[in-house]
Motif scaffolding. Structure first.
Motif, PDB file in Angstrom:
ATOM      1  N   GLY A  20       0.824  -1.204   0.000  1.00 41.04           N
ATOM      2  CA  GLY A  20       0.000   0.000   0.000  1.00 41.04           C
ATOM      3  C   GLY A  20       0.860   1.255   0.000  1.00 41.04           C
ATOM      4  O   GLY A  20       1.963   1.269   0.564  1.00 41.04           O
ATOM      5  N   MET A  21       0.367   2.315  -0.629  1.00 43.16           N
ATOM      6  CA  MET A  21       1.138   3.552  -0.743  1.00 43.16           C
ATOM      7  C   MET A  21       1.430   4.185   0.613  1.00 43.16           C
ATOM      8  O   MET A  21       2.503   4.762   0.830  1.00 43.16           O
ATOM      9  N   SER A  22       0.508   4.071   1.559  1.00 43.51           N
ATOM     10  CA  SER A  22       0.715   4.676   2.875  1.00 43.51           C
ATOM     11  C   SER A  22       1.974   4.123   3.537  1.00 43.51           C
ATOM     12  O   SER A  22       2.817   4.878   4.039  1.00 43.51           O
ATOM     13  N   ARG A  23       2.123   2.803   3.514  1.00 47.10           N
ATOM     14  CA  ARG A  23       3.309   2.199   4.143  1.00 47.10           C
ATOM     15  C   ARG A  23       4.580   2.509   3.349  1.00 47.10           C
ATOM     16  O   ARG A  23       5.631   2.777   3.936  1.00 47.10           O
ATOM     17  N   VAL A  24       4.473   2.476   2.020  1.00 50.33           N
ATOM     18  CA  VAL A  24       5.643   2.778   1.180  1.00 50.33           C
ATOM     19  C   VAL A  24       6.172   4.173   1.473  1.00 50.33           C
ATOM     20  O   VAL A  24       7.381   4.372   1.656  1.00 50.33           O
ATOM     21  N   MET A  25       5.284   5.141   1.549  1.00 49.45           N
ATOM     22  CA  MET A  25       5.742   6.512   1.785  1.00 49.45           C
ATOM     23  C   MET A  25       6.208   6.694   3.224  1.00 49.45           C
ATOM     24  O   MET A  25       7.179   7.428   3.479  1.00 49.45           O
ATOM     25  N   ALA A  57       0.656  10.181  -1.572  1.00 48.61           N
ATOM     26  CA  ALA A  57       2.109  10.302  -1.458  1.00 48.61           C
ATOM     27  C   ALA A  57       2.517  11.761  -1.264  1.00 48.61           C
ATOM     28  O   ALA A  57       3.358  12.082  -0.413  1.00 48.61           O
ATOM     29  N   MET A  58       1.923  12.659  -2.053  1.00 45.78           N
ATOM     30  CA  MET A  58       2.257  14.081  -1.936  1.00 45.78           C
ATOM     31  C   MET A  58       1.810  14.647  -0.588  1.00 45.78           C
ATOM     32  O   MET A  58       2.525  15.437   0.046  1.00 45.78           O
ATOM     33  N   GLU A  59       0.627  14.243  -0.127  1.00 48.31           N
ATOM     34  CA  GLU A  59       0.124  14.721   1.158  1.00 48.31           C
ATOM     35  C   GLU A  59       1.022  14.272   2.309  1.00 48.31           C
ATOM     36  O   GLU A  59       1.297  15.045   3.236  1.00 48.31           O
ATOM     37  N   MET A  60       1.515  13.039   2.220  1.00 48.06           N
ATOM     38  CA  MET A  60       2.395  12.533   3.275  1.00 48.06           C
ATOM     39  C   MET A  60       3.744  13.251   3.255  1.00 48.06           C
ATOM     40  O   MET A  60       4.319  13.544   4.311  1.00 48.06           O
TER      41      MET A  60
END
Length: 300
Positions: free
Chosen positions: A203-208, A255-258
């Motif tokens: 998932g993108m959340s964990r990747v970022m 990704a940008m928000e994180m």
């Protein structure tokens, strides 16, 4: 992030062989990037475009397998000088491409200000080829290797130093098209890569989150190099080298928000918008939306 920002356009289409990506900076400006950032209370100075000279037909391939070497190196040297000057004035450089070969100049101008610059390479490709490994001779497939000190000296030695970055400070996000020489270099240098396989699984959340934590620990600045072909071509059709099975617009916004919340970025570039291949400036508009999220835009 630094609220004083300088926008630099690079109308470069010589790092590859499809026309139109030189209009990328104009398309992104037309889609309202300045207004979007000013609404977020950034003090914007748009410096206009770095000059890019056109080659004669006989000059398209120079030094064996490198296409438009002289023109690409000359424009990147000038870009590096512009970026270097803006950082010296304590302004955040936001570079608009143009093809991804412009990362040669942007990173040359940025990295001299840091001891351990981190790089997030948001892209379908690794851009880790050299003249020896490239199937095409297109320099837009070489900028990450060049900044590691691998490649032609006219590119690697811009601003008279090399390498610009260290392999352990790179994170590639969204990769799904790597040439054999690039895979070998990734293994040899131990470069961190989150391919679409990892993004689908984790998932993108964990990747970022992992990317941010990793770079926070060991870098003194972070540059984001975002190629719009990192997104799936169904959503971002206006790119020169589309690869199906890419990141969604929503994943990219996350990704940008994180990155915005982490507040680790010190420079950024958005590249490879080709309005000729686009649908009603959809991809440039998408780029501006991602820029908005990156620099603090929120729904509430």
């Amino acid at each position: 992030m630094q609220k004083n920002m300088s926008i630099i356009g690079v109308p470069m289409d010589l790092g590859q062989n499809r026309r139109g990506v030189d209009m990328g900076p104009s398309a992104i400006r037309y889609a309202g990037v300045t207004e979007r950032l000013e609404n977020l209370k950034y003090n914007i100075n748009d410096l206009g475009d770095v000059p890019v000279s056109r080659p004669d037909e006989k000059d398209h391939v120079q030094d064996g397998n490198l296409r438009n070497l002289q023109q690409v190196s000359d424009s990147n040297r000038q870009l590096a000088e512009w970026v270097d000057e803006q950082i010296g004035k304590d302004r955040f450089p936001l570079v608009l491409g143009g093809d991804h070969s412009i990362a040669i100049g942007s990173l040359a101008g940025i990295a001299k200000h840091y001891d351990n610059l981190g790089v997030i390479w948001y892209d379908a490709h690794g851009d880790l080829n050299s003249g020896e490994t490239s199937p095409s001779g297109n320099i837009h497939g070489m900028p990450l290797a060049v900044n590691l000190g691998i490649g032609h000296e006219r590119l690697a030695n811009i601003l008279d130093y090399t390498p610009k970055i260290k392999p352990e400070n790179i994170v590639i996000v969204g990769a799904r098209s790597l040439d054999p020489g690039e895979k070998e270099l990734i293994r040899e240098k131990g470069i961190t890569v989150y391919s679409m396989h990892e993004i689908d699984r984790l998932g993108m959340s964990r990747v970022m989150a992992e990317t941010i934590d990793y770079l926070k620990e060991q870098t003194d600045g972070v540059h984001l190099s975002l190629d719009l072909d990192g997104l799936d071509p169904e959503e971002a059709p206006g790119v020169g080298t589309p690869v199906i099975g890419g990141l969604s617009y929503r994943e990219s916004h996350l990704a940008m928000e994180m990155l915005s919340e982490a507040d680790i970025l010190t420079s950024a570039e958005f590249v490879e918008v080709n309005p000729i291949l686009d649908d009603k400036n959809k991809t440039a508009t998408m780029a501006v939306g991602l820029i908005g999220s990156l620099f603090g835009e929120k729904l509430k």
